[in-house]
Design a protein around this motif. Structure first.
Motif, PDB file in Angstrom:
ATOM      1  N   CYS A   1      43.868  50.753  51.862  1.00 42.67           N
ATOM      2  CA  CYS A   1      44.555  51.812  51.125  1.00 42.67           C
ATOM      3  C   CYS A   1      44.064  53.135  51.695  1.00 42.67           C
TER       4      CYS A   1
ATOM      5  N   HIS B   1      48.042  60.784  42.194  1.00 46.63           N
ATOM      6  CA  HIS B   1      48.186  59.324  42.134  1.00 46.63           C
ATOM      7  C   HIS B   1      47.262  58.637  43.136  1.00 46.63           C
ATOM      8  N   ARG B   2      46.988  59.287  44.244  1.00 44.26           N
ATOM      9  CA  ARG B   2      46.082  58.712  45.242  1.00 44.26           C
ATOM     10  C   ARG B   2      44.641  58.708  44.728  1.00 44.26           C
TER      11      ARG B   2
ATOM     12  N   VAL C   1      44.257  55.807  42.255  1.00 45.52           N
ATOM     13  CA  VAL C   1      44.186  54.508  42.925  1.00 45.52           C
ATOM     14  C   VAL C   1      42.846  54.336  43.622  1.00 45.52           C
ATOM     15  N   TYR C   2      42.410  55.370  44.320  1.00 45.88           N
ATOM     16  CA  TYR C   2      41.125  55.306  45.030  1.00 45.88           C
ATOM     17  C   TYR C   2      39.978  55.028  44.061  1.00 45.88           C
TER      18      TYR C   2
ATOM     19  N   TYR D   1      40.099  53.662  41.111  1.00 49.16           N
ATOM     20  CA  TYR D   1      40.248  52.346  40.490  1.00 49.16           C
ATOM     21  C   TYR D   1      39.803  51.236  41.438  1.00 49.16           C
TER      22      TYR D   1
ATOM     23  N   ILE E   1      48.131  48.707  50.501  1.00 48.70           N
ATOM     24  CA  ILE E   1      48.464  49.427  49.269  1.00 48.70           C
ATOM     25  C   ILE E   1      48.903  50.822  49.706  1.00 48.70           C
TER      26      ILE E   1
ATOM     27  N   THR F   1      50.166  54.351  49.204  1.00 45.08           N
ATOM     28  CA  THR F   1      50.310  55.475  48.283  1.00 45.08           C
ATOM     29  C   THR F   1      51.228  56.496  48.942  1.00 45.08           C
TER      30      THR F   1
ATOM     31  N   ILE G   1      52.649  52.265  45.769  1.00 46.36           N
ATOM     32  CA  ILE G   1      52.330  53.237  44.726  1.00 46.36           C
ATOM     33  C   ILE G   1      53.196  54.446  45.052  1.00 46.36           C
TER      34      ILE G   1
ATOM     35  N   TRP H   1      51.164  52.840  38.583  1.00 46.21           N
ATOM     36  CA  TRP H   1      50.209  52.664  39.682  1.00 46.21           C
ATOM     37  C   TRP H   1      49.194  51.572  39.373  1.00 46.21           C
ATOM     38  N   GLN H   2      48.676  51.561  38.131  1.00 44.07           N
ATOM     39  CA  GLN H   2      47.662  50.564  37.782  1.00 44.07           C
ATOM     40  C   GLN H   2      48.282  49.183  37.631  1.00 44.07           C
TER      41      GLN H   2
ATOM     42  N   LEU I   1      48.636  47.293  40.835  1.00 44.21           N
ATOM     43  CA  LEU I   1      47.388  46.678  41.290  1.00 44.21           C
ATOM     44  C   LEU I   1      47.012  45.483  40.411  1.00 44.21           C
TER      45      LEU I   1
END
Length: 322
Positions: free
Chosen positions: A142, A150-151, A154-155, A157, A204, A206, A234, A268-269, A272
Motif C-alpha cells: 500500500c 483517506h490514505r 489506511v496507513y 490501520y 491496496i 489508495t 480505497i 475504506w475500513q 480491508l
C-alpha cells in the motif's frame, strides 16, 4: 490504434493531436479546441480555469486533470458554462468517471482518461524495462505519496499488523524502497519499484479521489493490472463498476467487493476488514494467474483501442449532426 500514424518521436500519440485529428474528420473548420485549461494553485478546492474568448459556434474544452465535485456541483464546469454562455455548443472532455450522473447543465460531457491514454502508451514502449516474474513473497503493498485523509487512515490501520509493505509521504516500513525518491514520472517510478510490484500479489490502491461522487482511475490502479496484482480499491464510491466498465476483472468471486457502495466514513475500513483473508494469504495466487495475465493483456493490447473508440463514438454522437 486507428490513429497510429500520429505517433511522435517518442512513439506516443499525444491526446491533443488525437482529438484534433478526430475533430478535423468530423467538423473541419467549424470548431475551436482549447486544451489544458486547469491551472494551479487550487483556490478554495477548485482549479484556476483559464479560457479564451471564442467566436465559434462549437467550442471543445479539455480539462487535463480531474475536476472537483462537491455536493454534485463542479465549480470548474460551472465556470466554463458561464464563460461560454453565448456559445451554442460547448463540449468538455474530462477525466472523472460518470460525471454526467452528477452534472445536469447544458455542457456536453465526454469522458476520456487522457492521462491514462498517454501513460499506457509509455508503459507499452518500456515493457522490457518493467515486466517481471518475481516470486510473490510480500503479502500486500500500500504505497501512499501525498498524505490525503483517506490514505492516512489506511496507513494507520494497516501499520498495526505491519506484515505488508507500507509507505506514506516518504515514510516506509521496509528497507526495500525509498519513497522519498518518487517523482512525477510515473513510468520511471514504476520501473524503479518493479521488484516491489512483482514480488507482491495484492495491491491496496489508495486512489487520488475518495470522498468525491465522481472519481478517477489513475496510474496507481493501472500499475496493479500491469504487475499481475489483485486490487483492493480505497477510492470513490462505485469504482469497482467503473473498473469493470473499462474491461478489467475485479475478482468478485475472490475479493469481497461489497464495500464499494458503502458510505465514505466506513468504506475504506470495510474494504480491508472484508478482505482480511486475502491480506492473510488465504487464497491460491497460482490459480488466479491466468486471469491476472488477462488483465495485463487487456491493459497493454486492448485498453487504448477501447479509449479511442469511445472517444470517437462520443464526439460523433454530439457533433456528427453539425
Amino acid at each position: 490504434m486507428q490513429y497510429d500514424r500520429l505517433k511522435d518521436e517518442n512513439n506516443v500519440i499525444e491526446f491533443d493531436v488525437l482529438v484534433d485529428e478526430i475533430l478535423l474528420d468530423l467538423i473541419p473548420n467549424e470548431y475551436q479546441y482549447i486544451s489544458s485549461v486547469l491551472y494551479r494553485p487550487l483556490e478554495n478546492n477548485k482549479w484556476v480555469v483559464k479560457l479564451p474568448k471564442s467566436s465559434h459556434d462549437i467550442v471543445i474544452v479539455f480539462t487535463q486533470d480531474f475536476v472537483n465535485v462537491d455536493n454534485n456541483i463542479s465549480p470548474e464546469l460551472e465556470y466554463i458554462d458561464e464563460f461560454y454562455n453565448d456559445v451554442s455548443t460547448v463540449v468538455v472532455i474530462h477525466w472523472n468517471h460518470n460525471l454526467n450522473r452528477v452534472y445536469n447543465g447544458r455542457l456536453k460531457l465526454i469522458e476520456f482518461p487522457a492521462h491514462s491514454f498517454e501513460f499506457v502508451q509509455q508503459l507499452i514502449n518500456n515493457y522490457s524495462r518493467w515486466n517481471g516474474n518475481s516470486t510473490r513473497v510480500n503479502p500486500y503493498m500500500c504505497l501512499n505519496g501525498i498524505p490525503k485523509a483517506h490514505r492516512k487512515l489506511v496507513y494507520s490501520y494497516l501499520r498495526s499488523s505491519a506484515n505488508g509493505i507500507l509507505t506514506l509521504n516518504g515514510i516506509t516500513n521496509t528497507e526495500l524502497l525509498s519513497y522519498n525518491q518518487y517523482d512525477w514520472d510515473n513510468v520511471s517510478n514504476f520501473i524503479a519499484l518493479k521488484d516491489i510490484y512483482f514480488s507482491t500479489p495484492v495491491n491496496i490502491i489508495t486512489e487520488s479521489l475518495y470522498n468525491e461522487s465522481s472519481g478517477i482511475i489513475s496510474e496507481k490502479s493501472l500499475m496493479a493490472f500491469a504487475s499481475l496484482q489483485l486490487p483492493i480499491f480505497i477510492a470513490h464510491k462505485g469504482i469497482i463498476q467503473d473498473v469493470k466498465n473499462y474491461g478489467f476483472d475485479t475478482f468478485d468471486d475472490i475479493l469481497d467487493n461489497s464495500y464499494d457502495t458503502l458510505p465514505n466514513d466506513i468504506r475504506w475500513q470495510e474494504a480491508l476488514d472484508r478482505n482480511k483473508h486475502i491480506l492473510n494469504g488465504d487464497y491460491d495466487y497460482g490459480n488466479l494467474l491466468h486471469r491476472l495475465q488477462n488483465n495485463q493483456h487487456h491493459l497493454l493490447d486492448n485498453y487504448l483501442n477501447l479509449l479511442e473508440d469511445r472517444l470517437i463514438t462520443q464526439l460523433t454522437a454530439i457533433l456528427g449532426k453539425h
